[in-house]
Design an enzyme around this catalytic site. Structure first.
Site, PDB file in Angstrom:
ATOM      1  N   LYS A  13       0.924  -1.028  -0.162  1.00 34.56           N
ATOM      2  CA  LYS A  13       0.059   0.045   0.069  1.00 34.56           C
ATOM      3  C   LYS A  13       0.811   1.340   0.104  1.00 34.56           C
ATOM      4  CE  LYS A  13      -1.796  -1.256   3.993  1.00 34.56           C
ATOM      5  NZ  LYS A  13      -1.112  -2.658   4.207  1.00 34.56           N
ATOM      6  N   ARG A  87      -9.998   0.233   9.139  1.00 31.99           N
ATOM      7  CA  ARG A  87      -9.560  -1.093   9.476  1.00 31.99           C
ATOM      8  C   ARG A  87     -10.435  -1.831  10.105  1.00 31.99           C
ATOM      9  NH1 ARG A  87      -3.566   0.198   9.229  1.00 31.99           N
ATOM     10  NH2 ARG A  87      -2.485  -1.687   9.249  1.00 31.99           N
ATOM     11  N   ARG A 126      11.713  -5.941   4.914  1.00 34.48           N
ATOM     12  CA  ARG A 126      11.596  -4.535   4.592  1.00 34.48           C
ATOM     13  C   ARG A 126      12.497  -3.555   5.304  1.00 34.48           C
ATOM     14  NH1 ARG A 126       5.675  -1.778   5.432  1.00 34.48           N
ATOM     15  NH2 ARG A 126       5.854  -2.803   7.399  1.00 34.48           N
ATOM     16  N   ARG A 155      11.235  -1.450  10.845  1.00 30.09           N
ATOM     17  CA  ARG A 155      10.350  -0.970  11.808  1.00 30.09           C
ATOM     18  C   ARG A 155      10.176  -2.179  13.009  1.00 30.09           C
ATOM     19  NH1 ARG A 155       5.219   0.317   7.902  1.00 30.09           N
ATOM     20  NH2 ARG A 155       4.158  -0.925   9.579  1.00 30.09           N
ATOM     21  N   ARG A 166      -0.089  -9.157  13.350  1.00 25.94           N
ATOM     22  CA  ARG A 166      -0.684  -8.188  12.554  1.00 25.94           C
ATOM     23  C   ARG A 166      -1.518  -8.681  11.550  1.00 25.94           C
ATOM     24  NH1 ARG A 166       4.389  -5.358  10.713  1.00 25.94           N
ATOM     25  NH2 ARG A 166       3.249  -4.123   8.947  1.00 25.94           N
TER      26      ARG A 166
END
Ligand code: AP5
Length: 213
Positions: A13, A87, A126, A155, A166
């Site tokens: 996203k 969400r 990432r 992160r 998540r």
């Protein structure tokens, strides 16, 4: 254009939103980015949000609603990409109410479809640029040689346990919104796998078909 980029953590996203900002001059409204900024600045909201985000849980809706509505208002209630909001069903209803009150309904909710094994690979590899917020992937899109390695970090919620949490939260709380938006007549599922530009072209096709003339 008013669009939502929807999909699981790691679906791409943020990556696609950056391309849309560059190529279509849309404004990016990301609740994740807003919350991470609040954490960095140690605001009262940031301090509360950190407790949830580090563990991969959702931040309480009433906190996020205020931040999201303020950010949408700040970009003039138009020409935006919403990323990470809504969400939950409650957030989706708040968003519909907010936009309907201003007579600016969504043109499209583009839902990026990505299998779970690809997501886990993307998130665990990432890396993010502290200064620019740019996302990299160690294999597909590594940080360029000129970038100071001290600026590149992982992160907190990209550790294996938080990723698992998540994904679980996404399946339970967020994925059901596809049905909500399908009933609203604005859901456009697209394949989120492939080169970043290929995925972008699929989003463009949806935008060309739905943008106002
Ligand atoms: P948020 O920041 O919104 O995170 P997320 O939804 O989990 O999504 P990500 O940022 O992890 O992934 P992405 O889909 O943007 O993928 P990306 O482009 O980076 O939210 C974080 C937290 O904040 C939440 O867990 C929650 O606690 C809280 N929060 C936020 N909003 C909230 C709300 N509304 N209510 C309550 N709580 C809220 O890509 C991932 C990786 O893949 C990158 O490395 C990238 O380089 C790579 N990649 C992307 N596309 C491709 C491709 N096509 N091929 C190969 N690699 C690719």
């Amino acid at each position: 254009m008013r669009i939502v980029l929807f999909g699981p953590p790691g679906a791409g996203k943020g990556t696609q939103a950056r391309l849309l900002v560059e190529r279509r001059r849309l404004r990016h409204v990301s609740t994740g980015i807003i919350l991470r900024r609040a954490i960095r600045e140690q605001t009262p909201v940031g301090q509360k949000a950190k407790l949830y985000m580090d563990e991969g849980k959702l931040v309480p809706g009433r906190l996020v609603r205020a931040l999201a509505e303020e950010a949408i208002n700040l970009v003039g209630n138009d020409n935006f990409i919403l990323d990470g909001y809504p969400r939950t069903l409650e957030q989706a209803q708040w968003l519909t109410e907010y936009l309907n009150d201003r007579q600016v309904p969504l043109h499209a909710v583009v839902s990026l479809q990505v299998p779970e094994d690809v997501i886990v690979d993307r998130l665990s590899k990432r890396r993010v640029n502290k200064k620019t917020g740019e996302n990299y992937h160690l294999d597909f899109n590594p940080p360029p040689p000129g970038v100071d390695p001290a600026l590149i970090y992982r992160r907190q919620d990209d550790d294996p346990e938080a990723i698992r949490k998540r994904l679980e939260v996404y399946r339970r709380e967020t994925e059901p919104l596809e049905e909500y938006f399908r009933e609203e007549g604005c859901l456009y599922p697209i394949l989120g796998v492939g080169e970043m530009d290929e995925v972008y072209e699929r989003i463009e096709e949806v935008l060309r078909a739905t943008e106002p003339v």
